[in-house]
Design an enzyme around this catalytic site. Structure first.
Site, short mmCIF file in Angstrom:
data_model
loop_
_atom_site.label_atom_id
_atom_site.label_comp_id
_atom_site.label_asym_id
_atom_site.label_seq_id
_atom_site.Cartn_x
_atom_site.Cartn_y
_atom_site.Cartn_z
NE ARG A 154 20.02 -6.03 23.58
CZ ARG A 154 19.71 -5.69 22.33
NH1 ARG A 154 20.28 -6.33 21.33
NH2 ARG A 154 18.85 -4.73 22.09
N PRO A 155 18.74 -8.12 29.45
CG PRO A 155 18.93 -6.91 31.43
CD PRO A 155 19.68 -7.27 30.19
CB VAL A 156 13.06 -8.72 28.75
CG1 VAL A 156 13.69 -8.63 27.37
CG2 VAL A 156 12.94 -10.17 29.20
CE LYS B 215 17.59 -3.11 13.24
NZ LYS B 215 17.22 -3.69 14.54
CG ASN B 216 16.07 -0.13 16.03
OD1 ASN B 216 16.02 -1.27 15.56
ND2 ASN B 216 17.13 0.33 16.68
CB CYS C 148 22.50 -9.99 22.69
SG CYS C 148 22.23 -9.23 21.12
NE ARG D 138 18.80 -8.79 13.18
CZ ARG D 138 19.09 -8.37 14.40
NH1 ARG D 138 20.19 -8.72 14.98
NH2 ARG D 138 18.24 -7.61 15.06
NE ARG E 282 17.52 -8.39 22.96
CZ ARG E 282 17.45 -8.98 24.13
NH1 ARG E 282 17.90 -10.21 24.26
NH2 ARG E 282 16.98 -8.36 25.18
CG ASP F 46 21.89 0.71 17.69
OD1 ASP F 46 22.38 -0.15 18.46
OD2 ASP F 46 20.67 0.78 17.46
C1 UD1 Z 1 16.92 -0.79 21.36
C2 UD1 Z 1 17.31 -0.91 19.91
C3 UD1 Z 1 18.81 -1.21 19.79
C4 UD1 Z 1 19.60 -0.15 20.56
C5 UD1 Z 1 19.10 -0.01 21.98
C6 UD1 Z 1 19.77 1.13 22.72
C7 UD1 Z 1 15.31 -1.73 18.84
C8 UD1 Z 1 14.63 -2.86 18.17
N1 UD1 Z 1 16.54 -1.98 19.31
O1 UD1 Z 1 17.17 -2.05 21.98
O2 UD1 Z 1 19.15 -1.17 18.41
O3 UD1 Z 1 20.96 -0.55 20.59
O4 UD1 Z 1 17.69 0.24 21.98
O5 UD1 Z 1 19.58 2.32 22.05
O6 UD1 Z 1 14.80 -0.64 18.90
N2 UD1 Z 1 17.67 -2.92 30.14
C9 UD1 Z 1 17.46 -3.60 31.31
N3 UD1 Z 1 16.26 -4.27 31.47
C10 UD1 Z 1 15.30 -4.27 30.51
C11 UD1 Z 1 15.52 -3.57 29.31
C12 UD1 Z 1 16.72 -2.90 29.16
O7 UD1 Z 1 18.30 -3.63 32.19
O8 UD1 Z 1 14.25 -4.89 30.72
C13 UD1 Z 1 18.94 -2.20 29.94
C14 UD1 Z 1 19.77 -2.83 28.81
O9 UD1 Z 1 20.56 -3.90 29.25
C15 UD1 Z 1 20.60 -1.64 28.38
C16 UD1 Z 1 19.65 -0.46 28.58
O10 UD1 Z 1 18.65 -0.90 29.48
O11 UD1 Z 1 21.71 -1.47 29.21
C17 UD1 Z 1 19.00 0.05 27.33
O12 UD1 Z 1 18.46 -1.04 26.59
P1 UD1 Z 1 17.15 -0.84 25.71
O13 UD1 Z 1 16.97 0.61 25.42
O14 UD1 Z 1 16.03 -1.55 26.35
O15 UD1 Z 1 17.52 -1.61 24.36
P2 UD1 Z 1 16.52 -2.35 23.41
O16 UD1 Z 1 15.17 -1.76 23.46
O17 UD1 Z 1 16.66 -3.82 23.61
#
Ligand code: UD1
Length: 420
Positions: free
Chosen positions: A121-123, A22-23, A116, A396, A92, A304
């Site tokens: 979960r910040p971006v 999926k990812n 979430c 999902r 997301r 995960d």
């Molecule tokens: C992806 C996976 C999810 C998995 C996660 C961690 C997909 C679709 N989802 O989620 O299944 O659990 O990786 O392996 O591939 N962070 C920030 N700011 C940001 C982005 C991330 O602070 O802008 C932090 C997050 O809060 C977290 C860490 O970075 O603590 C890692 O998150 P991230 O690797 O970005 O997770 P996702 O890509 O959302």
């Protein structure tokens, strides 16, 4: 609305084939925006998230069709550069369209995902990265609104490696002018596959599989075919299903190398693991040993798999300590596991599991994808009947999980219900 009804106590045995990841696919599909034309994706899992991504791309004007486990995308008909809230709130990963839209069309309007089920979960890494590449980015009415003439190569260093931000920025940087360096990049297999795919399309990404990515921008990309890698989390979940039930199972169509951290922990718990090219056989011990762990970025133990590992440790003889260093709030499965008779305490991002193996069936509620998996695993060993409600979460990310479990000998039924 569906629920699962599980009669616990059956040892699993036999073989199960692992579906596409999926990812990986959720990052590969938006990459099609970068090169107008026809794409073919193979080894497609039949999942709700894949359908959600398909709908989002269709809404943007792309042609998408799925035949068995092959997916076709025609990206030449794109006419809308927006990911609306209705899609992003469901999934997301919709934010993955931001980088490709900005790189190829110079504009993107993508809803902010918000929180979430298990916490914030910040971006910010995605947004800051696009700004560093020269985009004008504002937040307006809950949307990220980004514009750029042509993005320009830059240096980006993540405070912590982010899977999504690495993928998004990589997709933006492949068409930028000049070289982009990403430091502390994610090294997850799904991100590596995305990078290899982009290179197949004509991109110039170096350092794939390391923390240091160097992306030399090119003028154009072309469509390329790709087969999605096997889902390491689905593979891991089935291995845990074998171990928790005291069974002996073989998973096929997997990449054992992607599962090293989990396999090592399963061995510490007493399982005998035999690895062949694309198969892993697990033989359960008489008594499972408690094994503590901390989740980490790849190649560490995946967050995960944290919920599934906690379920497994409920069966172990003794106490284990499970720490989630990636998502510190991701323990919504714990109160539900405790309803089944587990003894787990949570303090901040640490779960202390007092294993006793003595679970009793009850009604429990899925709250998110991996939490659902852990409840199903617990249901497999709970005495009597367990009902897992809201299994739409599991749909999902796990293709036909109940059918695959049934094939291994589990007594799991999917039932339509009015209960919510
Ligand atoms: C992806 C996976 C999810 C998995 C996660 C961690 C997909 C679709 N989802 O989620 O299944 O659990 O990786 O392996 O591939 N962070 C920030 N700011 C940001 C982005 C991330 O602070 O802008 C932090 C997050 O809060 C977290 C860490 O970075 O603590 C890692 O998150 P991230 O690797 O970005 O997770 P996702 O890509 O959302």
């Amino acid at each position: 609305m569906d629920k699962f009804v599980i009669q616990g106590g059956k040892k699993l045995s036999g073989e199960v084939s692992i579906s596409g990841a999926k990812n990986a696919l959720l990052a590969l599909m938006p990459a099609s925006i970068l090169a107008p034309g026809e794409f073919i994706f193979d080894n497609i899992p039949d999942l709700r998230d894949v359908r959600t991504m398909s709908r989002l791309l269709e809404m943007m004007g792309l042609g998408v069709s799925i035949q068995e486990n092959r997916l076709y995308i025609d990206s030449s008909t794109i006419n809308k550069f927006e990911a609306p809230y209705e899609h992003v709130k469901k999934m997301r990963a919709s934010i993955y369209v931001l980088g490709p839209l900005l790189a190829r069309y110079g504009e993107a309007r993508v809803s902010l995902p918000g929180g979430c089920a298990w916490g914030p979960r910040p971006v910010n890494f995605h947004i800051e990265g696009m700004k560093k590449l020269g985009a004008d980015v504002v937040i307006e009415h809950g949307y990220i609104v980004a514009k750029a003439a042509r993005l320009k190569g830059t240096h980006i260093t993540f405070d912590t490696p982010s899977v999504g931000a690495t993928g998004n920025i990589m997709m933006a940087a492949v068409l930028a002018e000049g070289i982009t360096y990403i430091e502390n990049a994610a090294m997850e297999p799904e991100i590596n596959q995305l990078a290899h795919f982009l290179n197949k399309m004509g991109a110039k990404i170096h350092g794939i599989g390391t923390k240091h990515l160097e992306i030399e921008g090119v003028q154009n990309l072309n469509p390329a075919p790709i087969a999605t890698i096997p889902d390491r989390i689905e593979a891991g979940t089935f291995l845990v299903a074998g171990a928790i039930t005291g069974g002996n199972i073989t998973i096929t169509n997997c990449i054992p190398d992607h599962l090293r951290a989990l396999l090592s922990k399963l061995e510490q718990a007493g399982c005998i693991i035999k690895v062949e090219r694309s198969r892993i056989t697990l033989e359960s011990p008489h008594t499972l040993q408690p094994v503590s762990l901390t989740t980490d970025v790849y190649p560490g133990f995946p967050t995960d798999m944290q919920a599934q590992w906690i379920a497994l440790m409920c069966k172990a003889k003794g106490t284990s300590v499970i720490t989630d260093s990636i998502f510190t709030d991701r323990f919504k499965h714990v109160p539900e596991l405790n309803r089944l008779g587990a003894r787990i305490e949570v303090e901040e991002n640490v779960a202390i599991v007092h294993g006793n193996g003595n679970l009793k069936g009850a009604k429990v509620m899925s709250t998110d994808l991996r939490a659902s998996a852990s409840l199903i695993l617990a249901g497999l060993i709970a005495e009597g009947e367990t009902e897992v409600l809201r299994v739409y979460h599991i749909d999902r990310g796990y293709e036909s999980i109940e059918k695959k479990l049934q094939k291994l000998g589990a007594d799991v039924r999917r039932i339509k219900t009015e209960e919510f």
